[in-house]
Design a protein around this motif. Structure first.
Motif, PDB file in Angstrom:
ATOM      1  N   ILE A   1      -8.083  11.188  -1.839  1.00 13.76           N
ATOM      2  CA  ILE A   1      -6.929  10.333  -1.017  1.00 13.76           C
ATOM      3  C   ILE A   1      -6.704  10.999   0.226  1.00 13.76           C
ATOM      4  CG2 ILE A   1      -4.365  10.324  -1.161  1.00 13.76           C
ATOM      5  CD1 ILE A   1      -4.437  10.834  -4.526  1.00 13.76           C
TER       6      ILE A   1
ATOM      7  N   SER B   1       3.253  11.475  -6.507  1.00 12.38           N
ATOM      8  CA  SER B   1       2.891  10.827  -7.860  1.00 12.38           C
ATOM      9  C   SER B   1       2.222  11.917  -8.739  1.00 12.38           C
ATOM     10  CB  SER B   1       2.252   9.459  -7.703  1.00 12.38           C
ATOM     11  OG  SER B   1       3.017   8.516  -7.254  1.00 12.38           O
ATOM     12  N   ILE B   2       1.042  12.466  -8.079  1.00 15.04           N
ATOM     13  CA  ILE B   2       0.483  13.592  -8.792  1.00 15.04           C
ATOM     14  C   ILE B   2       1.439  14.628  -9.089  1.00 15.04           C
ATOM     15  CG2 ILE B   2      -1.342  15.152  -8.709  1.00 15.04           C
ATOM     16  CD1 ILE B   2      -2.764  13.248  -6.868  1.00 15.04           C
TER      17      ILE B   2
ATOM     18  N   GLU C   1       0.774  -1.193   0.048  1.00 11.78           N
ATOM     19  CA  GLU C   1       0.035  -0.030  -0.130  1.00 11.78           C
ATOM     20  C   GLU C   1       0.755   1.252   0.160  1.00 11.78           C
ATOM     21  OE1 GLU C   1      -3.313   0.636   2.904  1.00 11.78           O
ATOM     22  OE2 GLU C   1      -3.687  -1.373   2.543  1.00 11.78           O
ATOM     23  N   ARG C   2       0.315   2.147  -0.764  1.00 14.59           N
ATOM     24  CA  ARG C   2       1.125   3.280  -0.729  1.00 14.59           C
ATOM     25  C   ARG C   2       0.612   4.426   0.038  1.00 14.59           C
ATOM     26  NH1 ARG C   2       0.363   5.748  -6.144  1.00 14.59           N
ATOM     27  NH2 ARG C   2       2.417   6.688  -6.209  1.00 14.59           N
ATOM     28  N   THR C   3       1.495   5.226   0.782  1.00 13.09           N
ATOM     29  CA  THR C   3       1.069   6.178   1.621  1.00 13.09           C
ATOM     30  C   THR C   3       0.362   7.341   0.999  1.00 13.09           C
ATOM     31  OG1 THR C   3       3.192   7.441   1.701  1.00 13.09           O
ATOM     32  CG2 THR C   3       3.073   5.597   3.310  1.00 13.09           C
ATOM     33  N   VAL C   4      -0.350   8.045   1.819  1.00 17.91           N
ATOM     34  CA  VAL C   4      -1.020   9.336   1.169  1.00 17.91           C
ATOM     35  C   VAL C   4       0.043  10.275   0.522  1.00 17.91           C
ATOM     36  CG1 VAL C   4      -2.111  11.362   1.871  1.00 17.91           C
ATOM     37  CG2 VAL C   4      -2.958   9.396   2.698  1.00 17.91           C
TER      38      VAL C   4
ATOM     39  N   GLN D   1      -9.594  14.533  -6.904  1.00 18.46           N
ATOM     40  CA  GLN D   1      -8.983  13.382  -6.724  1.00 18.46           C
ATOM     41  C   GLN D   1      -7.965  13.407  -5.631  1.00 18.46           C
ATOM     42  OE1 GLN D   1      -9.472  10.893  -9.147  1.00 18.46           O
ATOM     43  NE2 GLN D   1     -11.061  12.169  -9.345  1.00 18.46           N
ATOM     44  N   ALA D   2      -7.274  14.448  -5.427  1.00 17.61           N
ATOM     45  CA  ALA D   2      -6.320  14.409  -4.175  1.00 17.61           C
ATOM     46  C   ALA D   2      -7.181  14.302  -2.997  1.00 17.61           C
ATOM     47  CB  ALA D   2      -5.681  15.841  -4.143  1.00 17.61           C
TER      48      ALA D   2
ATOM     49  N   GLU E   1       2.898   9.337  -0.615  1.00 19.78           N
ATOM     50  CA  GLU E   1       3.328   9.033  -1.872  1.00 19.78           C
ATOM     51  C   GLU E   1       2.570   9.054  -3.010  1.00 19.78           C
ATOM     52  OE1 GLU E   1       6.279   5.232  -0.131  1.00 19.78           O
ATOM     53  OE2 GLU E   1       4.011   4.707  -0.413  1.00 19.78           O
ATOM     54  N   ARG E   2       1.300   8.873  -2.731  1.00 20.86           N
ATOM     55  CA  ARG E   2       0.289   9.115  -4.087  1.00 20.86           C
ATOM     56  C   ARG E   2       0.362  10.446  -4.331  1.00 20.86           C
ATOM     57  NH1 ARG E   2      -4.508   5.947  -1.259  1.00 20.86           N
ATOM     58  NH2 ARG E   2      -5.582   6.099  -3.558  1.00 20.86           N
TER      59      ARG E   2
END
Ligand code: SME
Length: 138
Positions: free
Chosen positions: A136, A13-14, A4-7, A132-133, A9-10
């Protein structure tokens, strides 16, 4: 094995996707309100490191968006008197607020080394990115 990726990390990526694929997006980062304090803290970002990791509400373009709850498009940063310079190469900036349950909890901040690059298409696109953020962050 936890894949699982952390908040963070996500969100990073954005930033990476935006900075890599849109040539006039040269610094891309998130700022978030710090609890009940009236200040923004720098979150994940891509681009030159900045000294401005904490921004009081009302200060600079970011601080103004924390208070106004509105998009802020700056075609020419040199024409702004309430502006915090992070790099001398920056010509323009766009800041879009992020809402979770109707509350302004932070923002995406994008600097451009191109003059007057942002259109309404950028605003609509970045509002979508912020929604989208928000999912998350929820
Ligand atoms: N220019 C911003 C400060 C943040 S840097 O762009 C990373 C502002 O005026 O609020």
């Amino acid at each position: 094995l936890n894949t699982e990726r952390t908040v963070d990390e996500r969100l990073l990526s954005i930033c990476e996707l935006l900075e890599t694929h849109i040539d006039y997006y040269n610094w891309v980062g998130f700022y978030f309100r710090n609890g009940n304090k009236e200040e923004l803290h720098l979150g994940p970002y891509v681009g030159a490191p900045t000294d401005h990791t904490v921004i009081p509400f009302g200060k600079g373009i970011c601080g103004q968006v924390a208070v106004s709850n509105e998009n802020f498009v700056v075609p020419d940063v040199a024409a702004q008197d309430n502006y915090i310079a992070c790099s001398i190469t920056v010509k323009a900036e766009i800041v879009i607020p992020i809402f979770v349950n109707g509350e302004n909890i932070g923002q995406i901040d994008i600097d451009s080394n191109t003059s007057d690059p942002f259109t309404e298409a950028d605003e609509r696109f970045l509002e979508f990115v912020c929604s989208q953020a928000a999912m998350i962050l929820e």
